[in-house]
Design an enzyme around this catalytic site. Structure first.
Site, PDB file in Angstrom:
ATOM      1  N   LYS A  33       0.815  -1.227   0.000  1.00 25.95           N
ATOM      2  CA  LYS A  33       0.000   0.000   0.000  1.00 25.95           C
ATOM      3  C   LYS A  33       0.850   1.281   0.000  1.00 25.95           C
ATOM      4  O   LYS A  33       0.410   2.316  -0.472  1.00 25.95           O
ATOM      5  CB  LYS A  33      -1.003   0.000   1.143  1.00 25.95           C
ATOM      6  CG  LYS A  33      -0.422   0.050   2.532  1.00 25.95           C
ATOM      7  CD  LYS A  33      -1.574   0.074   3.548  1.00 25.95           C
ATOM      8  CE  LYS A  33      -1.111  -0.166   4.963  1.00 25.95           C
ATOM      9  NZ  LYS A  33       0.013   0.619   5.434  1.00 25.95           N
ATOM     10  N   ALA A  36       6.745   3.501  -1.185  1.00 27.00           N
ATOM     11  CA  ALA A  36       8.112   2.979  -1.007  1.00 27.00           C
ATOM     12  C   ALA A  36       8.047   1.550  -0.499  1.00 27.00           C
ATOM     13  O   ALA A  36       7.256   1.227   0.376  1.00 27.00           O
ATOM     14  CB  ALA A  36       8.886   3.855  -0.036  1.00 27.00           C
ATOM     15  N   THR A  40       8.082  -1.441   7.298  1.00 22.71           N
ATOM     16  CA  THR A  40       8.479  -0.652   8.469  1.00 22.71           C
ATOM     17  C   THR A  40       9.997  -0.648   8.609  1.00 22.71           C
ATOM     18  O   THR A  40      10.611   0.395   8.846  1.00 22.71           O
ATOM     19  CB  THR A  40       7.858  -1.276   9.740  1.00 22.71           C
ATOM     20  OG1 THR A  40       6.442  -1.205   9.624  1.00 22.71           O
ATOM     21  CG2 THR A  40       8.304  -0.542  10.992  1.00 22.71           C
ATOM     22  N   THR A 142       1.831  -8.636   6.207  1.00 19.61           N
ATOM     23  CA  THR A 142       1.452  -7.231   6.345  1.00 19.61           C
ATOM     24  C   THR A 142       2.105  -6.527   7.538  1.00 19.61           C
ATOM     25  O   THR A 142       1.866  -5.336   7.746  1.00 19.61           O
ATOM     26  CB  THR A 142      -0.077  -7.112   6.464  1.00 19.61           C
ATOM     27  OG1 THR A 142      -0.540  -8.115   7.385  1.00 19.61           O
ATOM     28  CG2 THR A 142      -0.743  -7.334   5.121  1.00 19.61           C
ATOM     29  N   GLU A 186      16.949   2.361  21.961  1.00 24.46           N
ATOM     30  CA  GLU A 186      17.704   2.811  20.772  1.00 24.46           C
ATOM     31  C   GLU A 186      17.424   4.293  20.498  1.00 24.46           C
ATOM     32  O   GLU A 186      18.348   5.086  20.346  1.00 24.46           O
ATOM     33  CB  GLU A 186      17.316   1.969  19.542  1.00 24.46           C
ATOM     34  CG  GLU A 186      17.907   0.560  19.582  1.00 24.46           C
ATOM     35  CD  GLU A 186      17.690  -0.251  18.313  1.00 24.46           C
ATOM     36  OE1 GLU A 186      18.214  -1.363  18.233  1.00 24.46           O
ATOM     37  OE2 GLU A 186      16.982   0.211  17.384  1.00 24.46           O
ATOM     38  N   HIS A 439      43.845 -12.564  15.399  1.00 24.63           N
ATOM     39  CA  HIS A 439      44.271 -11.634  16.434  1.00 24.63           C
ATOM     40  C   HIS A 439      44.867 -10.400  15.778  1.00 24.63           C
ATOM     41  O   HIS A 439      45.640 -10.522  14.838  1.00 24.63           O
ATOM     42  CB  HIS A 439      45.327 -12.285  17.329  1.00 24.63           C
ATOM     43  CG  HIS A 439      45.885 -11.342  18.342  1.00 24.63           C
ATOM     44  ND1 HIS A 439      45.187 -10.994  19.477  1.00 24.63           N
ATOM     45  CD2 HIS A 439      47.047 -10.635  18.388  1.00 24.63           C
ATOM     46  CE1 HIS A 439      45.911 -10.134  20.184  1.00 24.63           C
ATOM     47  NE2 HIS A 439      47.039  -9.898  19.542  1.00 24.63           N
TER      48      HIS A 439
HETATM   49  P1  NAI Z   1       9.245  -4.030  23.437  1.00 17.41           P
HETATM   50  O1  NAI Z   1       8.272  -5.099  23.637  1.00 17.41           O
HETATM   51  O2  NAI Z   1      10.662  -4.329  23.110  1.00 17.41           O
HETATM   52  O3  NAI Z   1       9.278  -3.113  24.753  1.00 17.41           O
HETATM   53  C1  NAI Z   1       8.147  -2.461  25.273  1.00 17.41           C
HETATM   54  C2  NAI Z   1       8.411  -2.069  26.712  1.00 17.41           C
HETATM   55  O4  NAI Z   1       7.338  -1.263  27.155  1.00 17.41           O
HETATM   56  C3  NAI Z   1       8.489  -3.273  27.629  1.00 17.41           C
HETATM   57  O5  NAI Z   1       9.656  -3.159  28.398  1.00 17.41           O
HETATM   58  C4  NAI Z   1       7.224  -3.133  28.463  1.00 17.41           C
HETATM   59  O6  NAI Z   1       7.369  -3.663  29.751  1.00 17.41           O
HETATM   60  C5  NAI Z   1       7.026  -1.625  28.487  1.00 17.41           C
HETATM   61  N1  NAI Z   1       5.654  -1.178  28.808  1.00 17.41           N
HETATM   62  C6  NAI Z   1       4.501  -1.736  28.389  1.00 17.41           C
HETATM   63  N2  NAI Z   1       3.445  -1.054  28.910  1.00 17.41           N
HETATM   64  C7  NAI Z   1       3.943  -0.043  29.661  1.00 17.41           C
HETATM   65  C8  NAI Z   1       3.365   1.014  30.445  1.00 17.41           C
HETATM   66  N3  NAI Z   1       2.048   1.165  30.570  1.00 17.41           N
HETATM   67  N4  NAI Z   1       4.182   1.889  31.078  1.00 17.41           N
HETATM   68  C9  NAI Z   1       5.534   1.737  30.966  1.00 17.41           C
HETATM   69  N5  NAI Z   1       6.133   0.767  30.243  1.00 17.41           N
HETATM   70  C10 NAI Z   1       5.354  -0.113  29.595  1.00 17.41           C
HETATM   71  O7  NAI Z   1       8.584  -3.069  22.348  1.00 17.41           O
HETATM   72  P2  NAI Z   1       9.182  -1.916  21.437  1.00 17.41           P
HETATM   73  O8  NAI Z   1      10.440  -1.372  22.004  1.00 17.41           O
HETATM   74  O9  NAI Z   1       8.057  -0.988  21.197  1.00 17.41           O
HETATM   75  O10 NAI Z   1       9.536  -2.679  20.100  1.00 17.41           O
HETATM   76  C11 NAI Z   1       8.498  -3.279  19.338  1.00 17.41           C
HETATM   77  C12 NAI Z   1       9.012  -4.441  18.553  1.00 17.41           C
HETATM   78  O11 NAI Z   1       9.909  -4.017  17.555  1.00 17.41           O
HETATM   79  C13 NAI Z   1       9.704  -5.464  19.411  1.00 17.41           C
HETATM   80  O12 NAI Z   1       9.190  -6.725  19.100  1.00 17.41           O
HETATM   81  C14 NAI Z   1      11.136  -5.375  19.003  1.00 17.41           C
HETATM   82  O13 NAI Z   1      11.759  -6.639  19.033  1.00 17.41           O
HETATM   83  C15 NAI Z   1      11.071  -4.826  17.580  1.00 17.41           C
HETATM   84  N6  NAI Z   1      12.233  -4.008  17.335  1.00 17.41           N
HETATM   85  C16 NAI Z   1      13.439  -4.620  17.148  1.00 17.41           C
HETATM   86  C17 NAI Z   1      14.578  -3.865  16.977  1.00 17.41           C
HETATM   87  C18 NAI Z   1      15.870  -4.573  16.844  1.00 17.41           C
HETATM   88  O14 NAI Z   1      15.888  -5.777  16.624  1.00 17.41           O
HETATM   89  N7  NAI Z   1      17.003  -3.882  16.995  1.00 17.41           N
HETATM   90  C19 NAI Z   1      14.562  -2.412  16.936  1.00 17.41           C
HETATM   91  C20 NAI Z   1      13.255  -1.881  17.190  1.00 17.41           C
HETATM   92  C21 NAI Z   1      12.161  -2.672  17.356  1.00 17.41           C
END
Ligand code: NAI
Length: 460
Positions: A33, A36, A40, A142, A186, A439
């Site tokens: 949709k 680009a 995400t 999706t 991050e 090394h």
């Molecule tokens: P996440 O699931 O990693 O972290 C969300 C955090 O928010 C958790 O620590 C949770 O306990 C907290 N939380 C939830 N409700 C809350 C509240 N009411 N008040 C305060 N804290 C609360 O989710 P995130 O960082 O949004 O990432 C989403 C997805 O994207 C993940 O599955 C992640 O693996 C993926 N992702 C991966 C990256 C990578 O591999 N480098 C980079 C960015 C995202």
């Protein structure tokens, strides 16, 4: 139009599945949709965040590390517009690259919203009409979108998600991050390095829930030293915008005021408006499409992969599933080893892991031995001036098979590849210890950690 395969979604799961299908001789259509391609990950996720992390790491080095190398860099400042322009250029290069790959593989690309119309039928809804497509098989890829919290009404500006935080027009004075997960840490790091005060509010009493607890504890100390403030074990109950201020209400703490809020509390599958019910594709209680081991949904001829099905929401997991799903369709055989899907957090230092955590092994009653080696004892890390962190290898107490590897330290995201390959081949810690590592390289920390499982690391 008639195809062998229609792929809905051109993120890392979808476009990789489409290319693999074309390689295997299928006539493929890919519906996306957004104008680009790349989903995400390429447009508003992995790639732009890594571009900004890289730029701000260089800024930090120029401001705080150059002097230790004998380099005098005075008057270092930031042109945020140029930094964003570079990030946009990186994104454009890659999204156009995906368009080129689809073309090269003779995949027909449709821009529009896909709607399932019946078995083997998908309509592409475009601004100027609708194109009906049909195919023997359809893959739903999706992806997902950020979720918010009850009481937190996103305004797509001051009170936003990672999408907004990748393109703030100015450096916030005070950025409040809700959620100490991957995205929060991050992007919190990016804006902290650019000069914002950053407060991270996390519901759990620790950061990075799910990660190895000992590594997460080290990470917390390091990020606190970098000046990021944490409010752990705190629940956000509401947030609102008041002019140029955003007010966040925190249970048992009161209000915290800042000028931008990044809500990073997880993501949920994109299934709205797809017409899943037309063919009775079932979802679980979290809205994820239910699939069997071969990615078959409950509707014949419909498959699903990536963020839209259960499992970690990671680009590389989606890619593996895309390839496996297509290979199953064509050959009847496919397999993804979910125990060897690495995970990387691109903060500084980076954090990377593969396999099981100590908590998981303890919960499963698995007896293991542990080898830990600090980057401080590594020559290359000393030469880089990047010595904070460690490598931890967890090996079965009886068989010595590597069960998990957890790294916090320089280039952990690249180092984890060796651990992943080793685990995929069923290596023991002794196998890693007996392999010659160049090394001086950071990879020697893995060898040393493997030696440490036997209590015989050389440089410790
Ligand atoms: P996440 O699931 O990693 O972290 C969300 C955090 O928010 C958790 O620590 C949770 O306990 C907290 N939380 C939830 N409700 C809350 C509240 N009411 N008040 C305060 N804290 C609360 O989710 P995130 O960082 O949004 O990432 C989403 C997805 O994207 C993940 O599955 C992640 O693996 C993926 N992702 C991966 C990256 C990578 O591999 N480098 C980079 C960015 C995202």
């Amino acid at each position: 139009m008639e195809y062998d395969l229609i792929v809905i979604g051109a993120g890392p799961g979808g476009y990789v599945a489409a290319i693999r299908a074309a390689q295997l001789g299928l006539k493929v259509a890919c519906v996306e949709k957004e104008a680009a391609l790349g989903g995400t990950c390429l447009r508003v996720g992995c790639i732009p965040s890594k571009a900004l992390l890289e730029s701000t790491e260089r800024l930090h080095a120029a401001q705080h590390e150059f002097l230790s190398h004998g380099i005098l860099a005075t008057g270092v400042s930031v042109d945020l517009g140029l930094m964003m322009k570079r990030k946009d250029h990186v994104v454009a290069t890659l999204t156009q690259g995906v368009a080129g790959l689809l073309k090269k593989n003779k995949i027909t690309h449709f821009v529009g919203q896909a709607q399932i119309a019946g078995q083997g039928r998908v309509n592409v809804m475009q601004a100027d009409g609708m194109t009906p497509l049909s195919a023997t098989n359809v893959i739903i890829a999706t992806g997902s979108h950020p979720v918010s919290l009850r009481g937190v009404e996103l305004d797509g500006n001051r009170l936003g998600t990672s999408t907004e935080a990748l393109s703030y027009p100015e450096i916030p004075q005070h950025l409040i991050v809700i959620g100490a997960g991957v995205i929060g840490l991050e992007l919190g790091s990016v804006w902290k390095r650019l000069g914002s005060k950053v407060t991270v509010i996390e519901y759990h009493p620790r950061i990075l829930p799910g990660m190895d607890a000992d590594i997460a504890k080290d990470a917390l100390k390091i990020f606190e030293k970098q000046g990021i403030e944490f409010r752990l074990g705190r629940k956000v109950t509401a947030a609102r915008v008041e002019g140029e201020t955003v007010v966040v209400e925190v249970e048992n703490e009161g209000e915290i005021r800042g000028d931008r809020v990044l809500v990073a509390v997880g993501r949920k599958p994109n299934t709205e408006g797809l017409g899943l019910d037309v063919v009775e594709i079932q979802r679980d209680s979290q809205g994820r499409i239910l699939v069997d081991v071969n990615y078959k949904t409950t509707a014949p001829g419909f498959f699903a992969i990536g963020d839209v099905i259960p499992g970690p929401m990671l680009a590389h997991k989606a890619e593996e599933e895309g390839v496996a799903c297509v290979e199953f369709i064509v050959t009847g055989h496919a397999h993804v080893d979910y125990n060897t899907i690495p995970s990387v957090i691109y903060t500084h230092p980076e954090i990377a892991s593969v396999g099981q955590t100590e908590e998981q092994l303890n919960a499963g009653g698995v007896k293991y031995r542990k080898g830990v080696f600090p980057f401080r004892g590594n020559g290359r890390a000393q030469a880089l001036g990047d010595v904070v962190g460690k490598v931890k290898i967890l090996a079965d107490a009886t068989t010595d098979r590597v069960l998990g590897v957890h790294i916090i330290g320089p280039r952990a995201g690249d180092l984890i590849a060796e651990a992943t390959v080793s685990m995929a081949f069923g290596a023991s810690s002794e196998d890693i210890a007996r392999v010659c590592h160049a090394h001086p390289t950071l990879s020697e920390t893995l060898k040393e950690a493997a030696l440490a499982v036997e209590g015989r690391a050389i440089h410790q």
